[in-house]
Design a protein around this motif. Structure first.
Motif, PDB file in Angstrom:
ATOM      1  N   ARG A   4      44.147  75.390  43.012  1.00  0.00           N
ATOM      2  CA  ARG A   4      42.925  76.386  43.221  1.00  0.00           C
ATOM      3  C   ARG A   4      41.725  76.160  42.252  1.00  0.00           C
ATOM      4  O   ARG A   4      40.796  76.377  42.746  1.00  0.00           O
ATOM      5  CB  ARG A   4      43.921  77.637  43.106  1.00  0.00           C
ATOM      6  CG  ARG A   4      42.762  79.041  42.934  1.00  0.00           C
ATOM      7  CD  ARG A   4      43.468  80.102  42.366  1.00  0.00           C
ATOM      8  NE  ARG A   4      42.766  81.321  42.108  1.00  0.00           N
ATOM      9  CZ  ARG A   4      42.934  82.383  41.599  1.00  0.00           C
ATOM     10  NH1 ARG A   4      43.952  82.623  40.973  1.00  0.00           N
ATOM     11  NH2 ARG A   4      41.886  83.274  41.361  1.00  0.00           N
ATOM     12  N   THR A  64      48.477  82.429  45.579  1.00  0.00           N
ATOM     13  CA  THR A  64      48.965  81.333  45.666  1.00  0.00           C
ATOM     14  C   THR A  64      49.522  80.701  46.852  1.00  0.00           C
ATOM     15  O   THR A  64      50.470  81.423  47.399  1.00  0.00           O
ATOM     16  CB  THR A  64      50.074  81.036  44.469  1.00  0.00           C
ATOM     17  OG1 THR A  64      49.314  81.064  43.211  1.00  0.00           O
ATOM     18  CG2 THR A  64      50.605  79.324  44.424  1.00  0.00           C
ATOM     19  N   ALA A 119      45.216  78.118  46.906  1.00  0.00           N
ATOM     20  CA  ALA A 119      45.165  79.586  47.022  1.00  0.00           C
ATOM     21  C   ALA A 119      44.291  80.131  48.102  1.00  0.00           C
ATOM     22  O   ALA A 119      43.649  79.179  48.560  1.00  0.00           O
ATOM     23  CB  ALA A 119      44.654  80.092  45.643  1.00  0.00           C
TER      24      ALA A 119
END
Ligand code: ADP
Ligand code: ASP
Ligand code: MG
Length: 475
Positions: free
Chosen positions: A160, A212, A206
């Motif tokens: 992410r 997530t 994400a």
């Protein structure tokens, strides 16, 4: 460590390297991987992608089930095992690893308790748990890379934070590719330009809202290919515990040989049929951006590995060997849809695929009888029950089919090779060879690209089928 088998990359080029679970087994193996990352790429910039430590993804999946299933004894055993493994490895590697590890393990423990309190596991919370594998392994690799003598500084990122954004198909999320490529470049380019190195967690990403997600099993290879495409890397290297892609799984066919050079199309086909535990989309970003991918062995760095190259006439000239490899897809289930009402009635197949698509079931193989009285589908075993239920609801309600049967212990054997196109007689050889061994073929499919022929067998006959075809075509 030996020099790379190809000309060294200049300093302004990037090599993305991914280390799988077997290259992240314990502190010694992580140190070895860190040393490979620091020494094998010559002057090139290096981005490292890591999998979870060996077996940790499996432990986390079990932990998630145990937490939701009100099994506190299993929860504490699994948490303790995960804690011990990472705490002892972090202590051995030193640097920031012990502090990062302790903080992350505390968060995992709180999440497991939360799931236990709610008593429910959703695809979203399962992803949140399973993502801890890579979140725990990345700081270990960063610590090992930082302790290589005179190494440049090394930062670690979650997928992410490196910029990988996906949709919210938890468990098998798909990257929003344009945004991802832009963000990854924006995050990592300046760091690499300064001469620093980056470690990025494989497999996890994400949504745009920061929730997530995971890319699906084997997804770290996919992460490496995405980063390779974003950074216009010179090559992507996938380090594992075998010399490269082999003609068959060496655990099934001991005479399996290394494939030194194959095309993206062949490698993608092999991956889809289970060679290596490769994510089916892993090679696509690299193929699309024409970034060569090399599979290499962490424990035998002298081997050149397997180089995956774009399609060229020269790449497919091995006329004597139309079949290059015999992959095996395990954990498959077959669904047979039948009923006289399907004969001559247009639209049944469309209904089937719409329903499965809406239920996020991935169909790996399809075959239909000429009489139209039956459609057979192969899906992954963990989607089987959901697929059967959704098909029953859809088809029985509309009277389109009378029975949906599940055969849940099958494997798919494939023969793959770009040289099979326009090479008659391969199918006859395949099925005579398996018939001689009394192996029962349950269903057959061939893609129109003629890159592969695949067929379904009972799981307990699959290894024998692979060995037989390996002898027939590879020797
Ligand atoms: P990693 O943990 O490094 O990601 P994987 O488990 O994903 O590694 O894949 C490596 C394993 O895949 C090898 O140990 C090998 O036993 C298995 N494998 C299955 N088929 C093949 C094949 N055709 N070529 C190479 N490896 C294969
Ligand atoms: N750790 C994840 C898995 O085991 C992703 C990967 O290793 O590629 O599936
Ligand atoms: Mg893997």
């Amino acid at each position: 460590m030996t020099a790379p088998p190809q000309s060294p990359a200049p300093a302004d080029e990037t090599i993305v390297m991914k280390f799988g679970g077997t290259s992240m087994k314990d502190a010694a193996t992580i140190r070895r991987s860190a040393s490979i990352a620091s020494t094998t790429a010559g002057a090139a910039r290096v981005v490292v992608v890591v999998s979870a430590m060996d077996q940790v993804t499996e432990m986390l999946l079990e932990l998630a089930e145990a937490a939701a299933g009100d099994n506190p004894a299993a929860v504490s055993t699994l948490l303790a095992a995960i804690r011990d493994k990472h705490v002892s490895t972090a202590a051995d590697l030193g640097g920031n690893a012990p502090a990062d590890t302790a903080e992350t393990l505390d968060r995992l423990e709180r999440l497991a308790l939360g799931i236990a309190a709610v008593g429910e596991l959703t695809p979203r919370s399962r992803d949140a748990v399973v993502a801890f594998g890579e979140t725990l392994s990345a700081p270990l690799m960063a610590a090992a890379m930082s302790s290589v003598p005179s190494a440049p500084s090394c930062a670690w990122f979650t997928g992410r934070h490196a910029g990988i954004v996906t949709n919210d198909h938890f468990g098998r999320a798909e990257p929003l590719m344009d945004l991802t490529l832009f963000q990854v470049r924006h995050t990592l380019e300046p760091l690499l330009a300064r001469g620093d190195r980056a470690v990025v967690t494989g497999f996890i990403a994400a949504t745009q809202h920061g929730v997530t997600t995971t890319l699906g099993r084997g997804g770290s290879d996919y992460t490496a290919s995405i980063l390779g495409a974003a950074l216009a890397a010179r090559e992507v290297w996938i380090w594992s515990d075998v010399d490269g892609l082999m003609t068959a799984d060496p655990r099934l066919a001991p005479s399996a040989r290394l494939l030194e050079r194959i095309t993206f199309a062949e490698a993608i086909e092999m991956g889809q049929f289970g060679a290596k535990s490769m994510h089916p989309l892993a090679l696509e970003p690299a193929a699309e951006h024409i970034i060569p991918v090399r599979f290499r062995n962490t424990f035998n760095t002298d081997s050149p590995g397997t180089l995956i190259v774009p399609e060229t006439p020269a790449a497919n000239t091995d006329a004597d060997h139309p079949v290059r490899s015999i992959p095996l897809l395990k954990n498959a289930a077959m669904i047979n849809i039948s009923g006289a009402a399907m004969v001559g009635r247009p639209g049944t197949a469309a209904q089937v695929f719409r329903a499965l698509g809406e239920a996020a079931v991935n169909v790996m193989m399809i075959s239909q009888t000429v009489s139209e009285a039956g459609i057979s589908l192969v899906v992954s075993r963990d989607h089987a029950a959901r697929a059967k239920a959704v098909l029953e609801r859809t088809l029985m309600r509309t009277g389109s089919a009378s029975a949906v049967r599940l055969l849940d212990d099958v494997n798919v054997v494939a023969v793959v090779g770009a040289g099979m196109a326009g090479h008659p007689g391969v199918a006859a050889r395949v099925f005579s060879a398996v018939a001689r061994k009394n192996i029962n073929v349950i269903a057959i499919a061939q893609g129109s690209s003629e890159l592969s022929i695949s067929f379904v067998v009972r799981a307990d006959q699959a290894a024998d089928a692979v060995r037989t075809l390996h002898e027939e075509f590879v020797g």
